[in-house]
Design a protein around this motif. Structure first.
Motif, PDB file in Angstrom:
ATOM      1  N   ALA A 235      26.283  11.582 -31.128  1.00 33.37           N
ATOM      2  CA  ALA A 235      25.645  12.151 -32.320  1.00 33.37           C
ATOM      3  C   ALA A 235      24.146  12.288 -32.106  1.00 33.37           C
ATOM      4  N   LEU A 236      23.534  11.297 -31.482  1.00 30.58           N
ATOM      5  CA  LEU A 236      22.089  11.348 -31.255  1.00 30.58           C
ATOM      6  C   LEU A 236      21.734  12.473 -30.276  1.00 30.58           C
ATOM      7  N   LYS A 237      22.559  12.659 -29.265  1.00 33.73           N
ATOM      8  CA  LYS A 237      22.303  13.737 -28.295  1.00 33.73           C
ATOM      9  C   LYS A 237      22.391  15.096 -28.983  1.00 33.73           C
ATOM     10  N   ARG A 238      23.413  15.253 -29.830  1.00 35.66           N
ATOM     11  CA  ARG A 238      23.580  16.519 -30.546  1.00 35.66           C
ATOM     12  C   ARG A 238      22.400  16.771 -31.491  1.00 35.66           C
ATOM     13  N   ILE A 239      21.971  15.749 -32.227  1.00 38.23           N
ATOM     14  CA  ILE A 239      20.853  15.892 -33.162  1.00 38.23           C
ATOM     15  C   ILE A 239      19.587  16.289 -32.409  1.00 38.23           C
ATOM     16  N   LEU A 240      19.366  15.672 -31.253  1.00 38.63           N
ATOM     17  CA  LEU A 240      18.175  16.002 -30.470  1.00 38.63           C
ATOM     18  C   LEU A 240      18.243  17.443 -29.968  1.00 38.63           C
ATOM     19  N   GLN A 241      19.388  17.851 -29.475  1.00 39.37           N
ATOM     20  CA  GLN A 241      19.529  19.219 -28.985  1.00 39.37           C
ATOM     21  C   GLN A 241      19.299  20.240 -30.090  1.00 39.37           C
ATOM     22  N   GLN A 242      19.826  19.960 -31.293  1.00 38.78           N
ATOM     23  CA  GLN A 242      19.647  20.871 -32.419  1.00 38.78           C
ATOM     24  C   GLN A 242      18.159  20.970 -32.796  1.00 38.78           C
TER      25      GLN A 242
ATOM     26  N   ARG B 280       4.100  19.818 -30.001  1.00 40.34           N
ATOM     27  CA  ARG B 280       5.487  20.176 -30.293  1.00 40.34           C
ATOM     28  C   ARG B 280       6.416  18.973 -30.213  1.00 40.34           C
ATOM     29  N   VAL B 281       6.045  17.978 -29.409  1.00 40.17           N
ATOM     30  CA  VAL B 281       6.897  16.793 -29.265  1.00 40.17           C
ATOM     31  C   VAL B 281       7.020  16.077 -30.616  1.00 40.17           C
ATOM     32  N   GLY B 282       5.899  15.902 -31.283  1.00 39.67           N
ATOM     33  CA  GLY B 282       5.924  15.253 -32.591  1.00 39.67           C
ATOM     34  C   GLY B 282       6.687  16.052 -33.615  1.00 39.67           C
ATOM     35  N   ALA B 283       6.548  17.378 -33.562  1.00 37.43           N
ATOM     36  CA  ALA B 283       7.243  18.228 -34.522  1.00 37.43           C
ATOM     37  C   ALA B 283       8.757  18.166 -34.307  1.00 37.43           C
ATOM     38  N   VAL B 284       9.184  18.192 -33.055  1.00 41.84           N
ATOM     39  CA  VAL B 284      10.623  18.109 -32.761  1.00 41.84           C
ATOM     40  C   VAL B 284      11.167  16.742 -33.157  1.00 41.84           C
ATOM     41  N   LEU B 285      10.395  15.710 -32.877  1.00 42.36           N
ATOM     42  CA  LEU B 285      10.838  14.356 -33.212  1.00 42.36           C
ATOM     43  C   LEU B 285      10.987  14.204 -34.724  1.00 42.36           C
ATOM     44  N   ALA B 286      10.046  14.769 -35.491  1.00 45.78           N
ATOM     45  CA  ALA B 286      10.127  14.707 -36.953  1.00 45.78           C
ATOM     46  C   ALA B 286      11.356  15.459 -37.457  1.00 45.78           C
ATOM     47  N   ALA B 287      11.625  16.618 -36.846  1.00 47.33           N
ATOM     48  CA  ALA B 287      12.794  17.392 -37.260  1.00 47.33           C
ATOM     49  C   ALA B 287      14.082  16.641 -36.932  1.00 47.33           C
ATOM     50  N   ALA B 288      14.112  15.987 -35.778  1.00 53.70           N
ATOM     51  CA  ALA B 288      15.295  15.205 -35.404  1.00 53.70           C
ATOM     52  C   ALA B 288      15.500  14.042 -36.375  1.00 53.70           C
ATOM     53  N   ARG B 289      14.416  13.442 -36.799  1.00 54.81           N
ATOM     54  CA  ARG B 289      14.544  12.328 -37.752  1.00 54.81           C
ATOM     55  C   ARG B 289      15.134  12.805 -39.063  1.00 54.81           C
ATOM     56  N   GLU B 290      14.718  13.978 -39.539  1.00 52.66           N
ATOM     57  CA  GLU B 290      15.263  14.506 -40.789  1.00 52.66           C
ATOM     58  C   GLU B 290      16.764  14.780 -40.646  1.00 52.66           C
ATOM     59  N   ARG B 291      17.173  15.345 -39.519  1.00 45.29           N
ATOM     60  CA  ARG B 291      18.600  15.596 -39.297  1.00 45.29           C
ATOM     61  C   ARG B 291      19.380  14.276 -39.240  1.00 45.29           C
ATOM     62  N   TRP B 292      18.774  13.295 -38.564  1.00 47.68           N
ATOM     63  CA  TRP B 292      19.412  11.973 -38.450  1.00 47.68           C
ATOM     64  C   TRP B 292      19.617  11.336 -39.830  1.00 47.68           C
ATOM     65  N   LEU B 293      18.618  11.443 -40.695  1.00 47.93           N
ATOM     66  CA  LEU B 293      18.738  10.923 -42.055  1.00 47.93           C
ATOM     67  C   LEU B 293      19.806  11.690 -42.832  1.00 47.93           C
ATOM     68  N   ASP B 294      19.842  13.016 -42.649  1.00 43.84           N
ATOM     69  CA  ASP B 294      20.830  13.833 -43.355  1.00 43.84           C
ATOM     70  C   ASP B 294      22.251  13.425 -42.985  1.00 43.84           C
ATOM     71  N   GLU B 295      22.427  12.951 -41.746  1.00 39.59           N
ATOM     72  CA  GLU B 295      23.767  12.599 -41.265  1.00 39.59           C
ATOM     73  C   GLU B 295      24.076  11.110 -41.429  1.00 39.59           C
ATOM     74  N   ASP B 296      23.325  10.432 -42.277  1.00 42.19           N
ATOM     75  CA  ASP B 296      23.614   9.025 -42.621  1.00 42.19           C
ATOM     76  C   ASP B 296      23.274   8.058 -41.488  1.00 42.19           C
ATOM     77  N   CYS B 297      22.228   8.393 -40.729  1.00 46.02           N
ATOM     78  CA  CYS B 297      21.674   7.498 -39.708  1.00 46.02           C
ATOM     79  C   CYS B 297      22.699   7.065 -38.660  1.00 46.02           C
ATOM     80  N   PRO B 298      23.330   7.990 -37.962  1.00 44.92           N
ATOM     81  CA  PRO B 298      24.318   7.594 -36.950  1.00 44.92           C
ATOM     82  C   PRO B 298      23.645   6.862 -35.786  1.00 44.92           C
ATOM     83  N   ALA B 299      24.439   6.024 -35.116  1.00 46.59           N
ATOM     84  CA  ALA B 299      23.906   5.255 -33.992  1.00 46.59           C
ATOM     85  C   ALA B 299      24.591   5.597 -32.672  1.00 46.59           C
ATOM     86  N   ASP B 300      25.711   6.360 -32.706  1.00 50.12           N
ATOM     87  CA  ASP B 300      26.441   6.636 -31.467  1.00 50.12           C
ATOM     88  C   ASP B 300      25.698   7.665 -30.620  1.00 50.12           C
ATOM     89  N   ALA B 301      25.803   7.513 -29.310  1.00 51.76           N
ATOM     90  CA  ALA B 301      25.040   8.319 -28.365  1.00 51.76           C
ATOM     91  C   ALA B 301      25.340   9.805 -28.486  1.00 51.76           C
TER      92      ALA B 301
END
Length: 417
Positions: free
Chosen positions: A402-409, A379-400
């Motif tokens: 945004a990253l926390k929110r993407i991970l939680q989602q 499940r760790v890999g699956a969640v990480l892959a999903a987080a990466r897709e969300r991160w790409l959708d949001e134009d690759c943000p770098a602020d903490a």
């Protein structure tokens, strides 16, 4: 041609070369500069390596050099060549020689004292030019005229020259690509095609060296097309050739002001699918790094061929996470019409070509996923892959935040799934 004696004089005047000639040229022996250094200085190209030809035997050359305190390495002593290192600069010094017996790959030689005979056994007229210590140029085979005309021509009978060493087939085309102007020499071309079976006798390392130099030359595309029409490149690669991909890649390099990249040019020219990288590796003895670059290029081209686009900036960033940005840019340049890439994507590729775009680095890790409450496991890999897709959708943000929110989602979506 008009000889630029000042340029030749500047070559001869190099301090380390002057020291070498002072030791080897005299006392009953004659030593001249020969080959590429003379050729290149005459046409205004930079000269790095300087080779010399001498009437002295290899043993006499080594004796004199050692007595002068120079380091001597018998790099090719069976063929009369020793390397003499003067002030940190290596010089190949070869005794005048004639081929006694050849089999297309190696030759038995006899040493002599006749510079004209030495010239007649060389490959191309422009490579058989000599310069003595005074800067005088000696031409026994018409090399000056051919150099002025940028005409790559075998010395004597082309078929005989090729039969002495089949690598001269590739050297003929490589020199045409690097030095030629106008049509390729007809007699040389005919002889090369007739002797094409000799390519199968050559070592993989020798093939690789010539192909790399050919692909980096100024007229690489035109020359490759001549070789493709004659079936020579297909035989050398033991597989496919794609001159249009090579043409698009070279045009992209020129438009972006990039230096020729022989490995990417080889990938564009000689692959259809990623598995072709292994064939080229075995055929040309490529390094692991070169093979991985070619494999990545072919994998991207295969993906492009299976897609109708359009490709967005997000798509390109996603690819750049897995492949080096330059590989992405080169593959798109060679295989994807610009109309299939949106405006922001084209800007990204242009920035990559200029060396300004940095591959996006996905900033989250599996440890952070576990820390967010996901048990270790698949499940760790699956969640990480999903987080990466969300991160790409949001134009690759770098602020903490945004990253926390993407991970939680991504974690929440994984639980819901």
């Amino acid at each position: 041609m008009t000889i630029d004696r000042a340029a030749v004089a500047s070559l001869v005047a190099r301090p380390a070369l002057q020291r070498l000639l002072a030791v080897l040229d005299g006392g009953g022996e004659t030593t001249w500069i020969v080959g590429g250094a003379v050729r290149d200085v005459l046409i205004g190209r930079p000269v790095s390596d300087v080779d010399c030809a001498t009437t002295a035997t290899p043993e006499e050359t080594m004796r004199r050099a050692a007595e002068a305190g120079f380091r001597v390495v018998p790099t090719g002593i069976d063929h009369g060549t020793v390397t003499v290192i003067v002030e940190g600069t290596p010089f190949e010094v070869t005794s005048l020689r004639e081929d006694v017996e050849t089999d297309g790959r190696r030759a038995k030689v006899a040493f002599g004292r006749d510079f004209a005979a030495d010239a007649r056994r060389r490959d191309f007229t422009m490579n058989a030019l000599y310069a003595d210590r005074t800067g005088q140029v000696h031409d026994f085979v018409g090399g000056l005229a051919d150099l002025a005309a940028r005409h790559v021509r075998f010395i004597g009978d082309p078929g005989q020259r090729i039969a002495e060493d089949y690598l001269r087939i590739l050297r003929f085309f490589r020199f045409h690509a690097a030095y030629g102007s106008g049509d390729i020499d007809a007699a040389g071309f005919t002889a090369a095609v007739r002797a094409r079976a000799g390519l199968d006798l050559l070592s993989h390392e020798r093939l690789r060296t010539e192909i790399a130099k050919l692909l980096g030359a100024a007229r690489a595309l035109e020359t490759c097309r001549i070789m493709i029409d004659a079936g020579l490149l297909q035989r050398t690669f033991a597989g496919v050739t794609h001159d249009m991909r090579l043409a698009r890649l070279i045009a992209w390099e020129a438009a972006c002001g990039r230096r020729p990249d022989p490995v990417l040019r080889l990938a564009a020219l000689g692959t259809d699918i990623p598995e072709d990288a292994a064939r080229l590796r075995d055929r040309l003895r490529l390094s692991n790094v070169e093979t991985r670059r070619i494999h990545a290029f072919a994998a991207l081209v295969e993906r492009l061929n299976g897609s109708a686009g359009p490709w967005s900036l997000r798509d390109l960033r996603a690819l750049a996470l897995s492949f080096a940005p330059e590989i992405v840019a080169a593959a798109f340049a060679a295989a994807a019409p610009l109309a299939d890439i949106d405006a922001r994507g084209r800007d990204f590729l242009a920035a990559v070509a200029r060396g300004e775009a940095i591959a996006p680095v996905f900033p989250l890790s599996g440890e952070e996923v576990v820390a967010a409450g996901v048990p270790k496991g698949p499940r760790v890999g699956a969640v990480l892959a999903a987080a990466r897709e969300r991160w790409l959708d949001e134009d690759c943000p770098a602020d903490a935040a945004a990253l926390k929110r993407i991970l939680q989602q991504a974690v929440a979506a994984g639980r819901a799934g």
